[in-house]
Design a protein around this motif. Structure first.
Motif, PDB file in Angstrom:
ATOM      1  N   ASP A  11       6.826  -5.211 -19.087  1.00 34.32           N
ATOM      2  CA  ASP A  11       7.143  -6.582 -19.493  1.00 34.32           C
ATOM      3  C   ASP A  11       8.511  -6.563 -20.144  1.00 34.32           C
ATOM      4  OD1 ASP A  11       3.728  -7.260 -20.472  1.00 34.32           O
ATOM      5  OD2 ASP A  11       4.777  -7.774 -18.626  1.00 34.32           O
ATOM      6  N   VAL A  12       9.401  -7.410 -19.662  1.00 36.07           N
ATOM      7  CA  VAL A  12      10.754  -7.496 -20.197  1.00 36.07           C
ATOM      8  C   VAL A  12      11.034  -8.954 -20.499  1.00 36.07           C
ATOM      9  CG1 VAL A  12      13.206  -7.067 -19.784  1.00 36.07           C
ATOM     10  CG2 VAL A  12      11.487  -5.544 -18.767  1.00 36.07           C
ATOM     11  N   ASP A  13      11.199  -9.249 -21.772  1.00 36.64           N
ATOM     12  CA  ASP A  13      11.394 -10.633 -22.194  1.00 36.64           C
ATOM     13  C   ASP A  13      10.248 -11.468 -21.621  1.00 36.64           C
ATOM     14  OD1 ASP A  13      14.001 -13.167 -21.958  1.00 36.64           O
ATOM     15  OD2 ASP A  13      12.737 -12.549 -23.631  1.00 36.64           O
ATOM     16  N   GLU A  14      10.530 -12.452 -20.814  1.00 36.75           N
ATOM     17  CA  GLU A  14       9.442 -13.226 -20.214  1.00 36.75           C
ATOM     18  C   GLU A  14       9.248 -12.869 -18.753  1.00 36.75           C
ATOM     19  OE1 GLU A  14      10.080 -17.336 -20.981  1.00 36.75           O
ATOM     20  OE2 GLU A  14      10.317 -17.040 -23.134  1.00 36.75           O
ATOM     21  N   GLY A  15       9.840 -11.739 -18.361  1.00 37.16           N
ATOM     22  CA  GLY A  15       9.707 -11.328 -16.970  1.00 37.16           C
ATOM     23  C   GLY A  15       8.947 -10.020 -16.843  1.00 37.16           C
ATOM     24  N   ARG A  16       8.848  -9.556 -15.633  1.00 39.35           N
ATOM     25  CA  ARG A  16       8.088  -8.347 -15.339  1.00 39.35           C
ATOM     26  C   ARG A  16       8.845  -7.528 -14.319  1.00 39.35           C
ATOM     27  NH1 ARG A  16       2.881  -6.501 -16.097  1.00 39.35           N
ATOM     28  NH2 ARG A  16       1.723  -5.789 -14.276  1.00 39.35           N
ATOM     29  N   MET A  17       8.896  -6.217 -14.535  1.00 39.50           N
ATOM     30  CA  MET A  17       9.550  -5.361 -13.557  1.00 39.50           C
ATOM     31  C   MET A  17       8.691  -4.128 -13.331  1.00 39.50           C
ATOM     32  SD  MET A  17      12.744  -3.748 -15.667  1.00 39.50           S
ATOM     33  CE  MET A  17      12.557  -2.075 -16.234  1.00 39.50           C
ATOM     34  N   ALA A  18       9.027  -3.388 -12.293  1.00 40.84           N
ATOM     35  CA  ALA A  18       8.254  -2.206 -11.930  1.00 40.84           C
ATOM     36  C   ALA A  18       9.184  -1.063 -11.563  1.00 40.84           C
ATOM     37  CB  ALA A  18       7.331  -2.523 -10.756  1.00 40.84           C
ATOM     38  N   LEU A  19       8.783   0.128 -11.934  1.00 42.91           N
ATOM     39  CA  LEU A  19       9.498   1.334 -11.516  1.00 42.91           C
ATOM     40  C   LEU A  19       8.537   2.173 -10.705  1.00 42.91           C
ATOM     41  CD1 LEU A  19      12.214   2.931 -11.903  1.00 42.91           C
ATOM     42  CD2 LEU A  19      10.919   4.376 -13.457  1.00 42.91           C
ATOM     43  N   MET A  20       8.941   2.466  -9.473  1.00 47.20           N
ATOM     44  CA  MET A  20       8.099   3.220  -8.561  1.00 47.20           C
ATOM     45  C   MET A  20       8.666   4.627  -8.390  1.00 47.20           C
ATOM     46  SD  MET A  20       6.893   2.130  -4.711  1.00 47.20           S
ATOM     47  CE  MET A  20       8.430   2.397  -3.843  1.00 47.20           C
ATOM     48  N   THR A  21       7.835   5.636  -8.539  1.00 49.14           N
ATOM     49  CA  THR A  21       8.291   7.002  -8.336  1.00 49.14           C
ATOM     50  C   THR A  21       7.560   7.626  -7.154  1.00 49.14           C
ATOM     51  OG1 THR A  21       6.667   7.841  -9.944  1.00 49.14           O
ATOM     52  CG2 THR A  21       8.875   7.364 -10.774  1.00 49.14           C
ATOM     53  N   GLU A  22       8.276   8.361  -6.347  1.00 47.00           N
ATOM     54  CA  GLU A  22       7.721   8.973  -5.145  1.00 47.00           C
ATOM     55  C   GLU A  22       8.180  10.419  -5.017  1.00 47.00           C
ATOM     56  OE1 GLU A  22       8.008   6.101  -1.561  1.00 47.00           O
ATOM     57  OE2 GLU A  22       9.616   5.444  -2.922  1.00 47.00           O
ATOM     58  N   GLY A  23       7.445  11.127  -4.181  1.00 47.92           N
ATOM     59  CA  GLY A  23       7.853  12.494  -3.854  1.00 47.92           C
ATOM     60  C   GLY A  23       7.657  13.444  -5.027  1.00 47.92           C
ATOM     61  N   GLY A  24       8.649  14.228  -5.298  1.00 49.08           N
ATOM     62  CA  GLY A  24       8.575  15.290  -6.298  1.00 49.08           C
ATOM     63  C   GLY A  24       8.289  14.840  -7.716  1.00 49.08           C
ATOM     64  N   PHE A  25       8.519  13.578  -7.998  1.00 45.52           N
ATOM     65  CA  PHE A  25       8.184  13.051  -9.330  1.00 45.52           C
ATOM     66  C   PHE A  25       6.699  13.212  -9.587  1.00 45.52           C
ATOM     67  CE2 PHE A  25      11.856  11.241 -11.151  1.00 45.52           C
ATOM     68  CZ  PHE A  25      12.610  10.615 -10.177  1.00 45.52           C
ATOM     69  N   ASN A  26       5.928  13.020  -8.533  1.00 47.74           N
ATOM     70  CA  ASN A  26       4.491  12.856  -8.689  1.00 47.74           C
ATOM     71  C   ASN A  26       3.700  14.135  -8.375  1.00 47.74           C
ATOM     72  OD1 ASN A  26       5.337  10.231  -9.126  1.00 47.74           O
ATOM     73  ND2 ASN A  26       4.825   9.549  -7.058  1.00 47.74           N
ATOM     74  N   VAL A  27       4.411  15.232  -8.308  1.00 49.78           N
ATOM     75  CA  VAL A  27       3.722  16.499  -7.997  1.00 49.78           C
ATOM     76  C   VAL A  27       3.415  17.230  -9.300  1.00 49.78           C
ATOM     77  CG1 VAL A  27       4.001  18.746  -6.916  1.00 49.78           C
ATOM     78  CG2 VAL A  27       4.777  16.686  -5.741  1.00 49.78           C
ATOM     79  N   GLU A  39       0.855  -1.174   0.000  1.00 48.95           N
ATOM     80  CA  GLU A  39       0.000   0.000   0.000  1.00 48.95           C
ATOM     81  C   GLU A  39       0.898   1.234   0.000  1.00 48.95           C
ATOM     82  OE1 GLU A  39      -3.490  -1.992   2.762  1.00 48.95           O
ATOM     83  OE2 GLU A  39      -2.916   0.097   3.058  1.00 48.95           O
ATOM     84  N   THR A  40       0.719   2.039  -1.008  1.00 50.39           N
ATOM     85  CA  THR A  40       1.587   3.203  -1.123  1.00 50.39           C
ATOM     86  C   THR A  40       0.922   4.260  -1.982  1.00 50.39           C
ATOM     87  OG1 THR A  40       3.718   3.982  -1.973  1.00 50.39           O
ATOM     88  CG2 THR A  40       2.749   2.103  -3.087  1.00 50.39           C
ATOM     89  N   ASP A  41       1.300   5.510  -1.731  1.00 47.43           N
ATOM     90  CA  ASP A  41       0.808   6.597  -2.573  1.00 47.43           C
ATOM     91  C   ASP A  41       1.690   6.787  -3.797  1.00 47.43           C
ATOM     92  OD1 ASP A  41      -0.125   8.593   0.321  1.00 47.43           O
ATOM     93  OD2 ASP A  41      -1.256   7.116  -0.855  1.00 47.43           O
ATOM     94  N   ALA A  42       2.773   6.017  -3.851  1.00 45.29           N
ATOM     95  CA  ALA A  42       3.689   6.150  -4.975  1.00 45.29           C
ATOM     96  C   ALA A  42       3.007   5.698  -6.259  1.00 45.29           C
ATOM     97  CB  ALA A  42       4.940   5.304  -4.729  1.00 45.29           C
ATOM     98  N   ILE A  43       3.545   6.131  -7.369  1.00 41.48           N
ATOM     99  CA  ILE A  43       3.053   5.677  -8.675  1.00 41.48           C
ATOM    100  C   ILE A  43       3.963   4.554  -9.130  1.00 41.48           C
ATOM    101  CG2 ILE A  43       2.590   6.320 -11.069  1.00 41.48           C
ATOM    102  CD1 ILE A  43       2.189   9.190 -10.116  1.00 41.48           C
ATOM    103  N   ILE A  44       3.364   3.445  -9.535  1.00 40.89           N
ATOM    104  CA  ILE A  44       4.151   2.284  -9.968  1.00 40.89           C
ATOM    105  C   ILE A  44       3.855   1.992 -11.424  1.00 40.89           C
ATOM    106  CG2 ILE A  44       4.748  -0.112  -9.536  1.00 40.89           C
ATOM    107  CD1 ILE A  44       3.755   0.220  -6.686  1.00 40.89           C
ATOM    108  N   PHE A  45       4.896   1.938 -12.219  1.00 45.03           N
ATOM    109  CA  PHE A  45       4.784   1.620 -13.644  1.00 45.03           C
ATOM    110  C   PHE A  45       5.306   0.196 -13.849  1.00 45.03           C
ATOM    111  CE2 PHE A  45       3.866   5.941 -14.897  1.00 45.03           C
ATOM    112  CZ  PHE A  45       4.505   6.711 -13.950  1.00 45.03           C
TER     113      PHE A  45
END
Lengths: 152, 129
Positions: free
Chosen positions: A136-152, A127-133
């Motif tokens: 899909d990478v090859d047959e895997g999955r990854m996420a990039l989470m941005t917090e703070g000033g990114f999301n203002v 549970e977070t207020d961060a934005i998570i992107f």
């Protein structure tokens, strides 16, 4: 374009450019998802942005995907010789590069930006207020989470 | 034989940079690695270098401070310094150029990006990659 859409486009470009250049793999932006989709024990690396705003970007993925990306970056290792330290260092360099590419896109040319040093992270917050992107990478999955000033 | 020092706190980055340099530097070259700017200075105490390739953001001594130390040294100021950093943008590039950096390249680098800089420096013939 909305601020979130603008951030999404810049995040996608930063991730795609980095993975293509460093890992020689394609990253495809996926729909918002669930942290569970990254696997039972995702590993991560985060980096702070200190200037021109305060924020943080964190990269998460399964250990298996991290190993695969590391082998692609380094080229010469096989799974048996790939230590946890090497994988985590590769992950740190990935978030360092992605964050730099992202900040270069977000920061006006007449300003500079300042990044911290990458730090390891265990587990993705449920549970977070961060934005998570999600990507899909090859047959895997990854996420990039941005917090703070990114999301203002 | 050219002696090239690569400085980055990430072993992954050092290896990646070295692979790019090995592709574009056609002459025989020897590579030394350091985890930060102080490590570069320690290496230089023992032997001279023909090129320093450094990250910017490193603990102990960062790339900007290393650049200042090199360019203010009567014995070392001649050594060309290439900065390879995730924190590159036009304003930062201008700052580093004023400090004496030969070139500032944004991460991730590639042989195609490094080639023109090395060609000018070492007189390499540019070949299609």
């Amino acid at each position: 374009m909305s601020l979130i859409a603008d951030l999404k486009e810049n995040v996608y470009e930063a991730v795609a450019e980095t993975l293509e250049s460093m890992v020689f793999m394609e990253a495809l932006l996926d729909e918002p998802g669930d942290p569970e989709s990254l696997g039972p024990s995702p590993i991560g690396s985060c980096i702070a942005v200190n200037k021109p705003f305060e924020g943080r970007a964190t990269l998460f993925m399964s250990i298996e995907l991290a190993q695969e990306l590391t082998m692609n970056i380094l080229g010469a290792y096989d799974e048996e010789t790939l230590s946890d330290a090497i994988v985590r260092d590769a992950l740190a360099e990935l978030i360092n590069t992605i964050a730099g590419r992202l900040m270069a896109k977000l920061t006006p040319e007449d300003q500079t930006f300042e990044l911290g040093l990458p730090e390891p992270v265990e587990g993705i917050p449920r549970e977070t207020d961060a934005i998570i992107f999600y990507f899909d990478v090859d047959e895997g999955r990854m996420a990039l989470m941005t917090e703070g000033g990114f999301n203002v | 034989m050219k002696h090239i020092i690569i400085a980055d706190d990430s072993s992954t980055a050092r290896m990646f940079i070295r692979r790019c340099l090995e592709i574009v530097v056609s002459q025989e070259a020897e590579y030394s690695e350091a985890e930060n700017g102080q490590g570069v200075l320690d290496i230089l105490e023992k032997r001279p270098a023909d090129l320093i390739v450094t990250d910017l953001n490193m603990p102990v001594m960062n790339g900007a401070d290393l650049l200042k130390r090199i360019k203010s040294s009567p014995k070392k100021h001649y050594i060309p310094v290439i900065v390879i950093t995730s924190a590159a943008n036009p304003e930062k590039e201008q700052e580093l150029e004023q400090l004496g950096a030969l070139a500032i390249l944004g991460k991730p680098i590639s042989p195609a990006v490094v080639m023109p800089v090395i060609s000018d420096l070492f007189g390499e013939e540019e070949e299609p990659l």
